[in-house]
Design a protein around this motif. Structure first.
Motif, PDB file in Angstrom:
ATOM      1  N   GLU A 203      13.117  16.592  -0.026  1.00 32.34           N
ATOM      2  CA  GLU A 203      14.076  17.634   0.018  1.00 32.34           C
ATOM      3  C   GLU A 203      14.152  17.849   1.467  1.00 32.34           C
ATOM      4  OE1 GLU A 203      15.692  19.609  -2.205  1.00 32.34           O
ATOM      5  OE2 GLU A 203      14.769  18.573  -4.077  1.00 32.34           O
ATOM      6  N   GLY A 204      15.226  17.272   2.039  1.00 34.74           N
ATOM      7  CA  GLY A 204      15.415  17.256   3.435  1.00 34.74           C
ATOM      8  C   GLY A 204      14.209  16.460   4.185  1.00 34.74           C
ATOM      9  N   SER A 205      13.344  17.100   5.078  1.00 35.39           N
ATOM     10  CA  SER A 205      12.356  16.073   5.809  1.00 35.39           C
ATOM     11  C   SER A 205      10.871  16.530   4.957  1.00 35.39           C
ATOM     12  CB  SER A 205      12.243  16.746   7.192  1.00 35.39           C
ATOM     13  OG  SER A 205      11.830  17.933   6.983  1.00 35.39           O
ATOM     14  N   VAL A 206      10.932  17.157   3.830  1.00 44.03           N
ATOM     15  CA  VAL A 206       9.909  17.405   3.060  1.00 44.03           C
ATOM     16  C   VAL A 206       9.856  16.380   2.087  1.00 44.03           C
ATOM     17  CG1 VAL A 206       8.331  19.148   1.732  1.00 44.03           C
ATOM     18  CG2 VAL A 206       9.787  19.649   3.901  1.00 44.03           C
ATOM     19  N   HIS A 207       8.672  15.844   1.873  1.00 45.86           N
ATOM     20  CA  HIS A 207       8.277  14.619   0.942  1.00 45.86           C
ATOM     21  C   HIS A 207       8.234  15.455  -0.380  1.00 45.86           C
ATOM     22  CE1 HIS A 207       8.612  10.907   2.786  1.00 45.86           C
ATOM     23  NE2 HIS A 207       8.102  11.605   3.940  1.00 45.86           N
ATOM     24  N   VAL A 208       8.442  15.141  -1.607  1.00 49.85           N
ATOM     25  CA  VAL A 208       7.919  15.936  -2.690  1.00 49.85           C
ATOM     26  C   VAL A 208       8.045  14.722  -3.807  1.00 49.85           C
ATOM     27  CG1 VAL A 208       9.285  17.047  -4.819  1.00 49.85           C
ATOM     28  CG2 VAL A 208      10.270  17.707  -2.564  1.00 49.85           C
ATOM     29  N   TYR A 209       6.449  14.624  -4.079  1.00 48.43           N
ATOM     30  CA  TYR A 209       5.891  13.632  -5.133  1.00 48.43           C
ATOM     31  C   TYR A 209       5.945  14.105  -6.378  1.00 48.43           C
ATOM     32  CZ  TYR A 209       4.587  11.815  -0.348  1.00 48.43           C
ATOM     33  OH  TYR A 209       4.632  11.329   0.870  1.00 48.43           O
ATOM     34  N   LYS A 210       6.312  13.227  -7.263  1.00 55.12           N
ATOM     35  CA  LYS A 210       6.192  13.566  -8.582  1.00 55.12           C
ATOM     36  C   LYS A 210       5.778  12.520  -9.354  1.00 55.12           C
ATOM     37  CE  LYS A 210      10.419  15.972  -8.056  1.00 55.12           C
ATOM     38  NZ  LYS A 210      11.861  16.451  -8.477  1.00 55.12           N
ATOM     39  N   GLN A 211       5.266  12.788 -10.662  1.00 50.95           N
ATOM     40  CA  GLN A 211       4.503  11.617 -11.262  1.00 50.95           C
ATOM     41  C   GLN A 211       4.689  11.907 -12.823  1.00 50.95           C
ATOM     42  OE1 GLN A 211       0.675  11.282 -10.428  1.00 50.95           O
ATOM     43  NE2 GLN A 211      -0.304  12.434 -11.956  1.00 50.95           N
ATOM     44  N   ALA A 212       4.723  10.773 -13.559  1.00 51.33           N
ATOM     45  CA  ALA A 212       4.901  11.032 -15.207  1.00 51.33           C
ATOM     46  C   ALA A 212       4.212   9.734 -15.624  1.00 51.33           C
ATOM     47  CB  ALA A 212       6.300  11.124 -15.671  1.00 51.33           C
ATOM     48  N   LEU A 213       3.492  10.033 -16.879  1.00 51.11           N
ATOM     49  CA  LEU A 213       3.040   8.956 -17.608  1.00 51.11           C
ATOM     50  C   LEU A 213       4.152   8.593 -18.700  1.00 51.11           C
ATOM     51  CD1 LEU A 213       0.563   7.254 -18.119  1.00 51.11           C
ATOM     52  CD2 LEU A 213      -0.544   8.742 -19.735  1.00 51.11           C
ATOM     53  N   VAL A 214       4.610   7.536 -18.705  1.00 48.47           N
ATOM     54  CA  VAL A 214       5.754   7.137 -19.175  1.00 48.47           C
ATOM     55  C   VAL A 214       5.415   5.867 -20.243  1.00 48.47           C
ATOM     56  CG1 VAL A 214       8.268   6.338 -19.136  1.00 48.47           C
ATOM     57  CG2 VAL A 214       7.350   7.863 -17.349  1.00 48.47           C
ATOM     58  N   GLU A 215       5.897   6.223 -21.810  1.00 48.41           N
ATOM     59  CA  GLU A 215       5.943   5.043 -22.688  1.00 48.41           C
ATOM     60  C   GLU A 215       6.777   3.975 -22.469  1.00 48.41           C
ATOM     61  OE1 GLU A 215       5.740   4.782 -27.521  1.00 48.41           O
ATOM     62  OE2 GLU A 215       5.194   6.666 -26.409  1.00 48.41           O
ATOM     63  N   VAL A 216       6.334   2.919 -22.494  1.00 44.51           N
ATOM     64  CA  VAL A 216       7.537   1.704 -22.235  1.00 44.51           C
ATOM     65  C   VAL A 216       8.198   1.544 -23.252  1.00 44.51           C
ATOM     66  CG1 VAL A 216       7.445  -0.813 -21.463  1.00 44.51           C
ATOM     67  CG2 VAL A 216       5.790   0.739 -20.382  1.00 44.51           C
ATOM     68  N   GLU A 217       9.632   1.291 -23.289  1.00 42.29           N
ATOM     69  CA  GLU A 217      10.417   0.873 -24.426  1.00 42.29           C
ATOM     70  C   GLU A 217      10.192  -0.415 -24.679  1.00 42.29           C
ATOM     71  OE1 GLU A 217      14.591   2.113 -23.521  1.00 42.29           O
ATOM     72  OE2 GLU A 217      13.725   4.243 -22.559  1.00 42.29           O
ATOM     73  N   LYS A 218      10.366  -0.533 -26.183  1.00 44.68           N
ATOM     74  CA  LYS A 218      10.147  -1.918 -26.730  1.00 44.68           C
ATOM     75  C   LYS A 218      11.053  -3.044 -26.215  1.00 44.68           C
ATOM     76  CE  LYS A 218       9.948  -3.983 -31.418  1.00 44.68           C
ATOM     77  NZ  LYS A 218      10.142  -5.262 -30.964  1.00 44.68           N
ATOM     78  N   TYR A 219       9.989  -4.140 -25.843  1.00 44.83           N
ATOM     79  CA  TYR A 219      10.605  -5.343 -25.351  1.00 44.83           C
ATOM     80  C   TYR A 219      10.006  -6.531 -26.105  1.00 44.83           C
ATOM     81  CZ  TYR A 219       6.075  -5.812 -22.696  1.00 44.83           C
ATOM     82  OH  TYR A 219       4.932  -5.635 -22.354  1.00 44.83           O
ATOM     83  N   ASP A 220      11.099  -7.490 -26.342  1.00 43.50           N
ATOM     84  CA  ASP A 220      10.916  -8.574 -27.032  1.00 43.50           C
ATOM     85  C   ASP A 220      10.312  -9.962 -26.180  1.00 43.50           C
ATOM     86  OD1 ASP A 220      11.009  -7.438 -29.416  1.00 43.50           O
ATOM     87  OD2 ASP A 220      13.556  -7.616 -29.320  1.00 43.50           O
ATOM     88  N   GLU A 221      10.604  -9.984 -24.959  1.00 40.21           N
ATOM     89  CA  GLU A 221      10.319 -11.014 -23.892  1.00 40.21           C
ATOM     90  C   GLU A 221       9.673 -10.257 -22.395  1.00 40.21           C
ATOM     91  OE1 GLU A 221      13.567 -13.312 -23.499  1.00 40.21           O
ATOM     92  OE2 GLU A 221      14.720 -11.915 -22.872  1.00 40.21           O
ATOM     93  N   THR A 222       9.018 -11.173 -21.903  1.00 43.85           N
ATOM     94  CA  THR A 222       8.525 -10.739 -20.784  1.00 43.85           C
ATOM     95  C   THR A 222       9.758 -10.493 -19.457  1.00 43.85           C
ATOM     96  OG1 THR A 222       8.118 -12.998 -20.029  1.00 43.85           O
ATOM     97  CG2 THR A 222       6.276 -11.651 -20.856  1.00 43.85           C
ATOM     98  N   GLY A 223       9.599  -9.918 -18.466  1.00 43.29           N
ATOM     99  CA  GLY A 223      10.705  -9.590 -17.635  1.00 43.29           C
ATOM    100  C   GLY A 223      10.085  -8.687 -16.326  1.00 43.29           C
ATOM    101  N   SER A 224      11.128  -8.010 -15.648  1.00 45.88           N
ATOM    102  CA  SER A 224      10.752  -7.329 -14.696  1.00 45.88           C
ATOM    103  C   SER A 224      10.636  -5.729 -15.091  1.00 45.88           C
ATOM    104  CB  SER A 224      11.519  -7.188 -13.594  1.00 45.88           C
ATOM    105  OG  SER A 224      11.931  -8.543 -12.882  1.00 45.88           O
ATOM    106  N   VAL A 225       9.765  -5.010 -14.590  1.00 40.72           N
ATOM    107  CA  VAL A 225       9.722  -3.576 -14.794  1.00 40.72           C
ATOM    108  C   VAL A 225      10.857  -2.854 -14.270  1.00 40.72           C
ATOM    109  CG1 VAL A 225       8.355  -1.593 -14.972  1.00 40.72           C
ATOM    110  CG2 VAL A 225       7.283  -3.811 -15.499  1.00 40.72           C
ATOM    111  N   TYR A 226      11.424  -2.014 -14.948  1.00 48.94           N
ATOM    112  CA  TYR A 226      12.455  -1.273 -14.406  1.00 48.94           C
ATOM    113  C   TYR A 226      12.138   0.376 -14.490  1.00 48.94           C
ATOM    114  CZ  TYR A 226      15.435  -4.874 -12.936  1.00 48.94           C
ATOM    115  OH  TYR A 226      15.868  -6.154 -12.437  1.00 48.94           O
ATOM    116  N   ILE A 227      12.174   1.298 -13.369  1.00 49.27           N
ATOM    117  CA  ILE A 227      11.924   2.640 -13.384  1.00 49.27           C
ATOM    118  C   ILE A 227      13.237   3.200 -13.549  1.00 49.27           C
ATOM    119  CG2 ILE A 227      10.844   4.586 -12.308  1.00 49.27           C
ATOM    120  CD1 ILE A 227       9.243   2.598 -10.627  1.00 49.27           C
TER     121      ILE A 227
END
Length: 153
Positions: free
Chosen positions: A91-115
């Motif tokens: 927010e402007g020059s102030v860093h705003v750190y956030k976090q979440a424990l997120v369930e990974v959506e179903k995948y059938d093959e390996t690949g890259s991870v997208y947030i």
């Protein structure tokens, strides 16, 4: 002798039944996946990471390729699989750190991870072989809202 043979046959049958009914070994191996960020908000993401690995930034309404290495991901998806996502939306020059424990959506093959960072700090995580802007990516790319022009007099 007949009793011994029938007892031995019974033991052999039990061993065969138990052996045939056991579950196949579950693949618990993992691989190193690159991480990409897709920003569905009007705010700049200064940095983002998954399980403490990787990091990158993304402009508002931006979708990037997974070009930051790496995070360890199971080769085979399983229900309830979660990753810790952390991101910084200043927010402007102030860093705003956030976090979440997120369930990974179903995948059938390996690949890259997208947030995928969405409004109201909603985060989704997908594994895909398609870049964040691709029409084949599991989640559609972000769209910057059209600015409404003021009505003419």
């Amino acid at each position: 002798m007949i009793r011994f043979c029938s007892e031995a046959s019974l033991r052999l049958a039990v061993v065969l039944i138990v052996g045939c009914s056991s579950q196949p070994a579950k693949d618990i191996s993992s691989y190193g996946a690159s991480v990409g960020i897709v920003n569905h908000t009007g705010k700049f993401i200064h940095s983002a990471s998954v399980n403490g690995g990787a990091g990158g930034h993304m402009e508002a309404w931006g979708a990037g390729a997974a070009n930051v290495c790496c995070v360890s991901v199971p080769r085979v998806w399983s229900p309830g699989m979660k990753l810790l996502v952390r991101w910084d939306m200043p927010e402007g020059s102030v860093h705003v750190y956030k976090q979440a424990l997120v369930e990974v959506e179903k995948y059938d093959e390996t690949g890259s991870v997208y947030i995928h960072v969405l409004p109201d700090d909603v985060v989704r995580v997908v594994v895909s072989n398609y870049d964040g802007w691709s029409s084949k990516h599991p989640i559609p790319p972000p769209k910057k809202p059209n600015k409404q022009l003021p009505p003419s007099p």
